[in-house]
Write a protein that holds these residues in place. Structure first.
Motif, PDB file in Angstrom:
ATOM      1  N   GLY A 223       0.609  52.850   6.961  1.00  0.00           N
ATOM      2  CA  GLY A 223       0.335  53.811   6.057  1.00  0.00           C
ATOM      3  C   GLY A 223      -1.030  53.605   5.410  1.00  0.00           C
ATOM      4  N   VAL A 224      -1.975  52.760   5.972  1.00  0.00           N
ATOM      5  CA  VAL A 224      -3.243  52.473   5.449  1.00  0.00           C
ATOM      6  C   VAL A 224      -4.126  53.719   5.596  1.00  0.00           C
ATOM      7  CG1 VAL A 224      -5.430  51.280   5.632  1.00  0.00           C
ATOM      8  CG2 VAL A 224      -3.076  50.124   5.858  1.00  0.00           C
ATOM      9  N   PRO A 225      -4.652  54.531   4.540  1.00  0.00           N
ATOM     10  CA  PRO A 225      -5.542  55.495   4.790  1.00  0.00           C
ATOM     11  C   PRO A 225      -6.918  55.218   5.046  1.00  0.00           C
ATOM     12  CG  PRO A 225      -5.186  55.105   2.478  1.00  0.00           C
ATOM     13  CD  PRO A 225      -4.494  54.104   3.212  1.00  0.00           C
ATOM     14  N   GLU A 226      -7.644  56.275   5.706  1.00  0.00           N
ATOM     15  CA  GLU A 226      -9.071  56.106   6.009  1.00  0.00           C
ATOM     16  C   GLU A 226      -9.489  54.847   6.788  1.00  0.00           C
ATOM     17  OE1 GLU A 226     -11.822  57.894   2.711  1.00  0.00           O
ATOM     18  OE2 GLU A 226     -10.079  57.073   1.503  1.00  0.00           O
TER      19      GLU A 226
ATOM     20  N   VAL B   5      -9.347  43.155  -2.634  1.00  0.00           N
ATOM     21  CA  VAL B   5      -8.336  43.936  -2.438  1.00  0.00           C
ATOM     22  C   VAL B   5      -8.162  44.432  -1.130  1.00  0.00           C
ATOM     23  CG1 VAL B   5      -7.421  46.120  -3.465  1.00  0.00           C
ATOM     24  CG2 VAL B   5      -8.510  44.655  -5.024  1.00  0.00           C
ATOM     25  N   HIS B   6      -7.140  43.808  -0.353  1.00  0.00           N
ATOM     26  CA  HIS B   6      -7.052  44.458   0.986  1.00  0.00           C
ATOM     27  C   HIS B   6      -6.592  45.640   1.268  1.00  0.00           C
ATOM     28  CE1 HIS B   6      -7.826  40.389   2.581  1.00  0.00           C
ATOM     29  NE2 HIS B   6      -7.399  39.747   1.585  1.00  0.00           N
ATOM     30  N   SER B   7      -6.946  46.426   2.393  1.00  0.00           N
ATOM     31  CA  SER B   7      -6.356  47.643   2.602  1.00  0.00           C
ATOM     32  C   SER B   7      -4.821  47.823   3.131  1.00  0.00           C
ATOM     33  CB  SER B   7      -7.318  48.499   3.737  1.00  0.00           C
ATOM     34  OG  SER B   7      -7.239  47.596   4.969  1.00  0.00           O
ATOM     35  N   GLY B   8      -4.543  46.693   4.089  1.00  0.00           N
ATOM     36  CA  GLY B   8      -3.177  46.639   4.637  1.00  0.00           C
ATOM     37  C   GLY B   8      -2.955  46.776   5.836  1.00  0.00           C
ATOM     38  N   TYR B   9      -3.686  46.664   6.661  1.00  0.00           N
ATOM     39  CA  TYR B   9      -3.645  46.744   8.321  1.00  0.00           C
ATOM     40  C   TYR B   9      -3.169  45.441   8.661  1.00  0.00           C
ATOM     41  CZ  TYR B   9      -8.278  44.689   7.870  1.00  0.00           C
ATOM     42  OH  TYR B   9      -9.080  43.671   7.614  1.00  0.00           O
ATOM     43  N   ASP B  10      -3.302  44.280   8.113  1.00  0.00           N
ATOM     44  CA  ASP B  10      -2.975  42.957   8.927  1.00  0.00           C
ATOM     45  C   ASP B  10      -1.785  42.519   8.529  1.00  0.00           C
ATOM     46  OD1 ASP B  10      -4.372  40.573   9.823  1.00  0.00           O
ATOM     47  OD2 ASP B  10      -3.463  39.677   8.044  1.00  0.00           O
TER      48      ASP B  10
ATOM     49  N   ILE C  33      -8.327  44.638  17.749  1.00  0.00           N
ATOM     50  CA  ILE C  33      -8.917  45.456  16.801  1.00  0.00           C
ATOM     51  C   ILE C  33      -7.959  46.898  16.953  1.00  0.00           C
ATOM     52  CG2 ILE C  33     -10.751  47.171  15.999  1.00  0.00           C
ATOM     53  CD1 ILE C  33     -11.317  44.248  15.260  1.00  0.00           C
ATOM     54  N   GLU C  34      -7.570  47.272  18.123  1.00  0.00           N
ATOM     55  CA  GLU C  34      -7.007  48.225  18.545  1.00  0.00           C
ATOM     56  C   GLU C  34      -5.543  47.976  17.956  1.00  0.00           C
ATOM     57  OE1 GLU C  34      -7.042  49.153  22.542  1.00  0.00           O
ATOM     58  OE2 GLU C  34      -9.401  49.859  22.474  1.00  0.00           O
ATOM     59  N   THR C  35      -5.159  46.637  18.189  1.00  0.00           N
ATOM     60  CA  THR C  35      -3.698  46.421  17.581  1.00  0.00           C
ATOM     61  C   THR C  35      -3.635  46.577  15.986  1.00  0.00           C
ATOM     62  OG1 THR C  35      -3.322  45.084  19.336  1.00  0.00           O
ATOM     63  CG2 THR C  35      -2.064  44.551  17.424  1.00  0.00           C
ATOM     64  N   LEU C  36      -4.688  45.969  15.272  1.00  0.00           N
ATOM     65  CA  LEU C  36      -4.691  46.083  14.094  1.00  0.00           C
ATOM     66  C   LEU C  36      -4.870  47.575  13.461  1.00  0.00           C
ATOM     67  CD1 LEU C  36      -7.349  43.083  13.160  1.00  0.00           C
ATOM     68  CD2 LEU C  36      -4.725  43.184  12.697  1.00  0.00           C
ATOM     69  N   TYR C  37      -5.474  48.550  14.192  1.00  0.00           N
ATOM     70  CA  TYR C  37      -5.532  49.925  13.914  1.00  0.00           C
ATOM     71  C   TYR C  37      -4.390  50.462  13.611  1.00  0.00           C
ATOM     72  CZ  TYR C  37      -6.889  54.834  14.213  1.00  0.00           C
ATOM     73  OH  TYR C  37      -6.875  56.099  14.013  1.00  0.00           O
ATOM     74  N   LYS C  38      -3.570  50.298  14.994  1.00  0.00           N
ATOM     75  CA  LYS C  38      -2.207  51.134  15.021  1.00  0.00           C
ATOM     76  C   LYS C  38      -1.359  50.370  13.949  1.00  0.00           C
ATOM     77  CE  LYS C  38      -2.853  51.525  20.221  1.00  0.00           C
ATOM     78  NZ  LYS C  38      -2.416  51.318  21.474  1.00  0.00           N
ATOM     79  N   ARG C  39      -1.496  49.023  13.986  1.00  0.00           N
ATOM     80  CA  ARG C  39      -0.616  48.559  12.864  1.00  0.00           C
ATOM     81  C   ARG C  39      -0.960  49.186  11.264  1.00  0.00           C
ATOM     82  NH1 ARG C  39      -1.017  42.222  12.396  1.00  0.00           N
ATOM     83  NH2 ARG C  39      -0.420  42.813  14.577  1.00  0.00           N
TER      84      ARG C  39
END
Length: 475
Positions: free
Chosen positions: A111-114, A48-53, A100-106
């Motif tokens: 709207g991915v929490p935590e 169950v993916h969080s949604g950053y990708d 990783i920073e790109t994925l974080y900003k995306r």
């Protein structure tokens, strides 16, 4: 005449069927195989993916985040195991840390929490067995693990309890559009319906083209996996990803919801949409990549290899829309994060159909899901009481997974009955352990034969024709 006919009984088809079953409608689901969740849903990463990708603004990003938020309540309601174990995308150098920073900003835009970027030291605190080469990671607390086939079966069971009709072994051969309804010809019967929802996985473009001009193409892509014994399952607690590439999220190392360790997949385009073969060379590469993420994985504890085929498409996003033919809806190209997205997709499909003109009258009483009994999760007093009521729960059939005869009988007699060894295995897990059914398989076969009152020779392993017995060798 049906109001709604759904083609395909994977996780998406089952989710859509269950949502439609909340309304006073006549609904059918057609599935070409002899069980639900028998193709892509059966053979994926169970994440169950969080949604950053997913690309920001895409349907994949939208439904991933919405679906993730639904999972806890949905699985609790359906008595399906689910755990938020979190995920790590690990970086091995500073260039990968930039990604990783790109994925974080995306992820923040999506709207991915935590979500947070953590140091090597923090990664090691979370996962002591992670590679020493790791320099940092993206940490997503909301990621989880689930059993896809158990969830699909529970969704379909509940849909049937609320009036949905399921037709297994029913392959769509031809669709004809009439003035305000469709005629669907199959290998068994002919069906008429006002609305078609095309959830047929890697076959969605072929089904679409039966009734509408071509508007997209599906490119099947194969991924292979290792399933390792529970002796390896405790090596990590989080799902471990490497930085993704153009071919997807790459090889992951993840605990399963039942305590095993999963390593894979690779990503290879295939011509045959039903090709679930495995290849020694591909598996060796997966082993090498997985070992780079987590130290000292003992692949000698592998109990099974498998592969699954997923739906790539030429639009590079989910396709969820009414086609150019009114009343025909495509839910296509549902690759990762399709499992995560399915509950949210189902809700929007209902809205699309309503917007297209189908009147929806919500039922005053929706039959809640049946609670599934997992015997070994009960307290000693609850076990004793259950055995008193039904002695079959006192007989352990699968000693690897500690599954009782009572649980197997329950699986056979659910609304979607388990008629094969694999169907029982997906519902209640006999054969999922170290011996892979080597000891319990014949006993499960006997129970299926007895409960369904069919000859032993008619009990197959999985798909029709996968016979186990033909005749006695000794009298």
């Amino acid at each position: 005449m049906y109001d709604v006919l759904i083609i395909g009984a994977g996780i998406v088809g089952a989710s859509v069927a269950r949502e439609f079953s909340r309304y006073n409608l006549k609904i059918a689901v057609l599935e070409k195989d002899n069980d639900v969740a028998d193709e892509t849903t059966k053979a994926n990463s169970a994440i169950v993916h969080s949604g950053y990708d997913a690309r920001s603004g895409s349907l994949m990003a939208k439904y991933n985040v919405l679906g993730n938020a639904m999972y806890e309540d949905l699985c609790k309601e359906l008595s399906v195991p689910f755990k938020r174990n979190g995920s790590l995308v690990i970086a091995f150098n500073e260039d990968e840390m930039k990604h990783i920073e790109t994925l974080y900003k995306r992820g923040l835009v999506n709207g991915v929490p935590e979500l947070s970027i953590i140091s090597k030291e923090d990664v090691k605190k979370l996962e002591p067995n992670i590679s020493d080469e790791v320099v940092g990671a993206l940490y997503a607390k909301t990621a989880g693990i689930v059993s896809p086939w158990e969830l699909t079966e529970a969704l379909m069971d509940n849909a049937i309890d609320n009036g949905v009709e399921l037709f297994l072994n029913t392959k769509v051969l031809e669709i004809e559009k009439k003035e305000n309804y469709f005629v669907i010809k199959t290998n068994n019967d002919t069906f008429e319906t006002k609305i078609i929802i095309n959830c047929s996985g890697v076959y969605t473009d072929l089904i679409h083209n039966m009734v509408a001009p071509e508007s997209y193409k599906i490119f099947p892509r194969s991924g292979e996996y290792f399933v390792l014994d529970k002796t390896q399952g405790a090596r990590i607690t989080s799902t471990i990803f490497q930085c993704p590439s153009e071919l997807g999220k790459g090889v992951l190392v993840a605990p399963t919801i039942h305590g095993n360790l999963l390593v894979g997949p690779d990503s290879i385009e295939v011509e045959d949409r039903s090709d679930i073969s495995t290849n020694a060379e591909r598996l060796e590469k997966i082993k090498s990549l997985g070992s780079r993420s987590v130290k000292d994985i003992n692949f000698r504890d592998c109990i099974r290899n498998f592969s699954g085929v997923r739906s790539e498409n030429d639009r590079d996003d989910f396709i969820i829309e009414e086609s150019s033919v009114k009343g025909f809806f495509d839910v296509a190209g549902i690759k990762s994060p399709g499992l995560t997205s399915a509950p949210a997709i189902a809700i929007d499909v209902i809205k699309m159909v309503a917007d297209s003109g189908l009147k929806l009258d919500e039922k005053s009483s929706f039959v809640p899901p049946r609670k599934h009994i997992i015997f070994m999760n009960l307290s000693p007093s609850e076990k004793a009481e259950l055995i008193k009521q039904n002695p079959a729960y006192g007989r352990v059939i699968c000693r690897c997974e500690m599954i009782t005869e009572g649980e197997i009988i329950d699986a056979i007699h659910r609304p979607v009955p388990a008629r094969t060894l694999d169907a029982v295995k997906k519902r209640s897990r006999p054969g999922m352990g170290r011996c892979q059914g080597g000891f319990c398989g014949p006993r499960v076969q006997e129970i299926i034969s007895r409960e369904l009152n069919i000859p032993l020779q008619e009990v197959v392993l999985a798909k029709d024709g996968s016979y186990i017995l033909t005749e006695e060798t000794k009298k």
